[in-house]
Design a protein around this motif. Structure first.
Motif, PDB file in Angstrom:
ATOM      1  N   ASP A 220      53.020  38.574  62.924  1.00 30.73           N
ATOM      2  CA  ASP A 220      52.701  37.911  61.661  1.00 30.73           C
ATOM      3  C   ASP A 220      53.826  36.983  61.229  1.00 30.73           C
ATOM      4  O   ASP A 220      53.587  35.884  60.698  1.00 30.73           O
ATOM      5  CB  ASP A 220      52.439  38.967  60.577  1.00 30.73           C
ATOM      6  CG  ASP A 220      51.188  39.791  60.873  1.00 30.73           C
ATOM      7  OD1 ASP A 220      50.368  39.329  61.706  1.00 30.73           O
ATOM      8  OD2 ASP A 220      51.050  40.900  60.309  1.00 30.73           O
TER       9      ASP A 220
ATOM     10  N   MET B  54      53.565  33.777  63.357  1.00 27.72           N
ATOM     11  CA  MET B  54      52.461  32.938  62.938  1.00 27.72           C
ATOM     12  C   MET B  54      52.761  32.264  61.609  1.00 27.72           C
ATOM     13  O   MET B  54      52.420  31.097  61.398  1.00 27.72           O
ATOM     14  CB  MET B  54      51.183  33.779  62.825  1.00 27.72           C
ATOM     15  CG  MET B  54      50.654  34.286  64.149  1.00 27.72           C
ATOM     16  SD  MET B  54      50.108  32.943  65.213  1.00 27.72           S
ATOM     17  CE  MET B  54      48.776  32.263  64.242  1.00 27.72           C
ATOM     18  N   GLU B  55      53.418  32.982  60.692  1.00 28.94           N
ATOM     19  CA  GLU B  55      53.719  32.393  59.379  1.00 28.94           C
ATOM     20  C   GLU B  55      54.755  31.290  59.494  1.00 28.94           C
ATOM     21  O   GLU B  55      54.710  30.293  58.777  1.00 28.94           O
ATOM     22  CB  GLU B  55      54.216  33.491  58.442  1.00 28.94           C
ATOM     23  CG  GLU B  55      54.506  33.002  57.030  1.00 28.94           C
ATOM     24  CD  GLU B  55      54.981  34.117  56.119  1.00 28.94           C
ATOM     25  OE1 GLU B  55      55.307  33.843  54.955  1.00 28.94           O
ATOM     26  OE2 GLU B  55      55.006  35.277  56.588  1.00 28.94           O
TER      27      GLU B  55
ATOM     28  N   HIS C 205      55.480  29.438  62.368  1.00 35.11           N
ATOM     29  CA  HIS C 205      55.254  28.385  63.358  1.00 35.11           C
ATOM     30  C   HIS C 205      53.795  27.914  63.447  1.00 35.11           C
ATOM     31  O   HIS C 205      53.515  27.026  64.255  1.00 35.11           O
ATOM     32  CB  HIS C 205      55.693  28.867  64.743  1.00 35.11           C
ATOM     33  CG  HIS C 205      57.136  29.241  64.813  1.00 35.11           C
ATOM     34  ND1 HIS C 205      58.151  28.310  64.841  1.00 35.11           N
ATOM     35  CD2 HIS C 205      57.742  30.464  64.838  1.00 35.11           C
ATOM     36  CE1 HIS C 205      59.319  28.928  64.903  1.00 35.11           C
ATOM     37  NE2 HIS C 205      59.102  30.246  64.889  1.00 35.11           N
ATOM     38  N   ASN C 206      52.887  28.509  62.665  1.00 35.00           N
ATOM     39  CA  ASN C 206      51.507  28.055  62.731  1.00 35.00           C
ATOM     40  C   ASN C 206      51.396  26.662  62.111  1.00 35.00           C
ATOM     41  O   ASN C 206      51.720  26.461  60.945  1.00 35.00           O
ATOM     42  CB  ASN C 206      50.601  29.042  62.012  1.00 35.00           C
ATOM     43  CG  ASN C 206      49.129  28.660  62.163  1.00 35.00           C
ATOM     44  OD1 ASN C 206      48.751  28.010  63.136  1.00 35.00           O
ATOM     45  ND2 ASN C 206      48.314  29.064  61.199  1.00 35.00           N
ATOM     46  N   LYS C 207      50.986  25.668  62.910  1.00 30.73           N
ATOM     47  CA  LYS C 207      50.817  24.276  62.498  1.00 30.73           C
ATOM     48  C   LYS C 207      52.125  23.655  62.025  1.00 30.73           C
ATOM     49  O   LYS C 207      52.140  22.788  61.163  1.00 30.73           O
ATOM     50  CB  LYS C 207      49.746  24.151  61.407  1.00 30.73           C
ATOM     51  CG  LYS C 207      48.351  24.549  61.875  1.00 30.73           C
ATOM     52  CD  LYS C 207      47.322  24.340  60.782  1.00 30.73           C
ATOM     53  CE  LYS C 207      45.928  24.734  61.269  1.00 30.73           C
ATOM     54  NZ  LYS C 207      44.895  24.519  60.223  1.00 30.73           N
TER      55      LYS C 207
END
Length: 480
Positions: free
Chosen positions: A220, A223-224, A226-228
């Motif tokens: 998590d 993803m928080e 490095h997501n986009k």
């Protein structure tokens, strides 16, 4: 002794049929996919190749022509070539015929003739409905459709490729069953791979043991952060990031998919740029027009000739059906204008003929030929001293939009009685010569002119001797 005996099982031989129809009765090709006219459309290359053939040919206008004196004349299009039956127009009928022919290699058209020699209607018969074809002693073919049978007088057949002494042509779909089956099997594998697979895009690895809660927190947090986002990644605690890429085998499979598309395009002789294929050839803006002309010449022309020959056999001779490819081969505006200008100046085309090609109304005097070659005098100018070139008193009607249906010719001739009473005279009156011109018959009134000799009244005077014998006969003309 055991009740369950081990029985020897042998594989079926694979050399019985190259298409594996009889060797593997449950499957009709090596891939194990069922190939028919419905499942074949699941392969995009087959769908694109077959539909582009059907769309291109069905889009060509159908014209009725007649050859007379070495000249091709356009005739009004009969209603059966505009609406072949109650449920289809001509575009839908030709499109359906081409689909059947491109898939099965055979097309059967039910076209019974009427009293005028034209077909009453035209309907397509599915090739699988024809259960058998029998030839009679007179050479007539009988098509068995199960409950009903038709003769070759009412049914016309079109074949893609027909070998000698054969009545059913080769099917392109059956010849390509292994190629199409392989393509469908690969599409099915990719769909299952992405639909049911669990391959992640990347992996965070560590040599240490992690609990379920720790792994979820690390995922998590990653993803928080490095997501986009394209932020630099900072890893600690022995973590390593590894991307999951496509394997070399998967890349080769994609290349093999493109090779299958090229194989299908090769069978139908479709340029790859028309079905959005890659590899095999290169296209640029300059040679697209040349490729379109080559596509018609080497791909469409053969199919067009098959349809033209079949439709022409349904019509009374010497009428013929012609598919007009002018719209399909239409060049750009500048090229057309230059070509028309050269034909007008060379005397091979009139200005109104050029305007008709551009769908424009004719103008007065535009049906005269104009010769404009360097070193030659001008001809065809109204009111000039030189004679016009190849002009007619009545300009020919070239557009079928203004052609009225030909009305039946009716000849009304009033009989005449001629009574001539002449003593000891015979009058032989020959029948009048009537010359029939095309579409117009002018019968002049029958007039008989007789040149008879003027009647003479002669008085005879006889002189006799004393014994009553005739000595002299004197004839005198009496004028009244």
């Amino acid at each position: 002794m055991s009740l369950w005996r081990n029985r020897e099982s042998r594989a079926l031989p694979t050399s019985i049929d190259p298409y594996q129809i009889t060797a593997r009765p449950l499957y009709n090709n090596w891939s194990g996919e069922v190939i028919n006219e419905v499942t074949a459309f699941a392969h995009t290359a087959v769908l694109a190749a077959v539909t582009i053939l059907a769309d291109a040919i069905a889009s060509m206008p159908v014209e009725l022509t007649r050859t007379r004196g070495g000249r091709i004349e356009k005739l009004p299009t009969p209603s059966v070539l505009q609406k072949p039956n109650d449920h289809q127009n001509m575009f839908e009928f030709v499109h359906q015929t081409m689909l059947t022919l491109a898939l099965h290699g055979n097309a059967y058209i039910y076209a019974p003739r009427g009293a005028n020699g034209l077909p009453v209607e035209m309907r397509n018969i599915h090739p699988r409905s024809v259960r058998g074809i029998v030839e009679t002693d007179t050479g007539e073919l009988i098509y068995d459709l199960g409950k009903i049978k038709y003769s070759s007088k009412d049914v016309r057949a079109i074949h893609w490729m027909l070998l000698p002494n054969q009545r059913i042509g080769i099917s392109p779909l059956e010849a390509m069953r292994n190629t199409v089956g392989t393509g469908i099997a690969m599409d099915r594998f990719l769909a299952q791979f992405y639909g049911e697979g669990a391959t992640p895009s990347s992996v965070l690895e560590t040599d240490g043991a992690l609990t379920k809660e720790q792994a979820q927190q690390i995922r998590d947090a990653w993803m928080e952060a490095h997501n986009k986002h394209r932020k630099p990644a900072v890893l600690q605690g022995g973590l390593k990031w590894r991307s999951i890429t496509t394997s070399a085998a998967d890349m080769q499979m994609l290349e093999h998919k493109e090779s299958i598309i090229r194989d299908i395009a090769r069978v139908y002789r479709i340029p790859l740029h028309l079905i959005i294929g890659t590899g095999g050839d290169s296209q640029t803006y300059q040679n697209i027009e040349a490729l379109g002309s080559a596509f018609f010449k080497y791909s469409l022309l053969g199919w067009v000739r098959r349809l033209e020959s079949c439709f022409s056999e349904m019509l009374p001779a010497p009428q013929q059906v012609r598919f007009n490819p002018e719209e399909f081969l239409r060049a750009d505006l500048m090229t057309r204008i230059r070509a028309q200008q050269m034909q007008i100046m060379s005397g091979t085309m009139t200005p109104n003929e050029a305007r008709e090609i551009e769908n424009r109304e004719p103008y007065g005097g535009g049906d005269q030929f104009v010769l404009g070659i360097a070193g030659a005098p001008m001809a065809g100018v109204e009111g000039g001293d030189l004679p016009t070139l190849g002009t007619d008193d009545l300009p020919p009607e070239r557009s079928l939009r203004n052609v009225q249906p030909v009305q039946p010719l009716v000849i009304n001739e009033t009989p005449q009685d001629i009574s001539i009473n002449m003593p000891e005279q015979r009058v032989n009156v020959e029948a009048p010569m009537v010359t029939l011109q095309p579409q117009t018959i002018n019968v002049p009134e029958t007039v008989v002119n007789l040149n008879l000799p003027e009647p003479k009244i002669v008085r005879r005077k006889v002189e006799r001797d004393a014994d009553g014998r005739i000595m002299t006969i004197i004839e005198e003309r009496v004028d009244e």
